[in-house]
Design a protein around this motif. Sequence first.
Motif, short mmCIF file in Angstrom:
data_model
loop_
_atom_site.label_atom_id
_atom_site.label_comp_id
_atom_site.label_asym_id
_atom_site.label_seq_id
_atom_site.Cartn_x
_atom_site.Cartn_y
_atom_site.Cartn_z
N PHE A 183 60.81 73.84 70.04
CA PHE A 183 60.33 73.05 71.41
C PHE A 183 59.71 72.34 70.47
O PHE A 183 58.82 70.84 71.47
N THR A 229 59.11 68.02 71.68
CA THR A 229 58.37 67.73 72.29
C THR A 229 57.85 66.20 71.54
O THR A 229 57.69 65.18 71.72
N LYS A 288 54.79 69.34 78.35
CA LYS A 288 54.63 69.76 79.42
C LYS A 288 55.86 69.17 80.26
O LYS A 288 56.85 69.94 80.78
N SER A 335 59.03 70.86 78.81
CA SER A 335 59.34 71.57 78.96
C SER A 335 59.70 71.51 80.48
O SER A 335 60.84 72.47 80.91
N SER A 343 58.54 76.36 83.61
CA SER A 343 58.89 75.08 83.48
C SER A 343 57.85 73.44 83.52
O SER A 343 58.24 72.96 82.83
N GLY A 378 53.31 73.68 78.90
CA GLY A 378 53.80 73.58 77.14
C GLY A 378 53.79 74.37 76.72
O GLY A 378 53.45 74.43 75.02
N LYS A 379 55.00 75.39 76.59
CA LYS A 379 55.16 76.45 75.92
C LYS A 379 56.59 76.46 75.65
O LYS A 379 57.54 76.70 76.01
N ILE A 404 60.12 78.83 77.93
CA ILE A 404 61.24 78.36 78.50
C ILE A 404 62.46 77.70 77.64
O ILE A 404 63.59 77.97 78.38
#
Length: 230
Positions: A56, A60, A75, A78, A120, A123-124, A127
């Motif tokens: 992730f 990002t 975010k 996501s 969605s 910010g994790k 998803i």
Amino acid sequence: MIYLILFLGFLIRIFRLNSLPGEMWGDVIEHFRMTEQLLDKKFFYNYQFGGDGPLFDYLTLIISKIFGLSFWSIKLTSVIIGTFIIYVNYLITQLLFKNKKIAYFAAFLTAIGFWGITFSRQGKPYILAGFFISLAIYFLLKKRYWFLGLVIGLGIYSQSSFWGIYFLSFINIKSFLLTNIISLPLFLDYFKNSINILSENSYLGEKLVGSYNLGLLNYILGILFNYGRN
């Protein structure tokens, strides 16, 4: 039609993204810091924070190269992943029912569904786990075993909530080989650093049965109990 549904899903996910949710919390702050590491060319491939994998943060990083690193850009990563899930679910449903109307309806429900929107907009990496699970189901149904192995192997680096999908790779020698080749560096790192992923101090261990010194039988019974409740 599917493009209109995707656009709707994207709009819902990005609407007031800068303010809802409006504040960074502990988990997202950690991902902000890890993406900063990557921007400084301090690369990593293992789990730097609890049960959240590194993939992730690399995605990002790509978004941050375009828009700059911020709570919003984390975010947005996501949001983009969540929008792709809508399309994958459309493909899965079309494959199962051979009916575009049903597939459109499934995509629409995914686009407006509460959990899909919620995950969605955070910010994790969970998803990302959902995205790889959907892709794994699609390639399994298509019997595209090399792609299945690729997706499961990459999914191992998304979040520990994905790890149960690892057993899907056993269905074919192609998927099994590719999954293990891709995920091997991560598992070697666990063994090298003697990390017990089921210990009470680990991300998985504390959530499976609680922080207690339990025997193996009680661990197994606790896990079965949790699965039964779910």
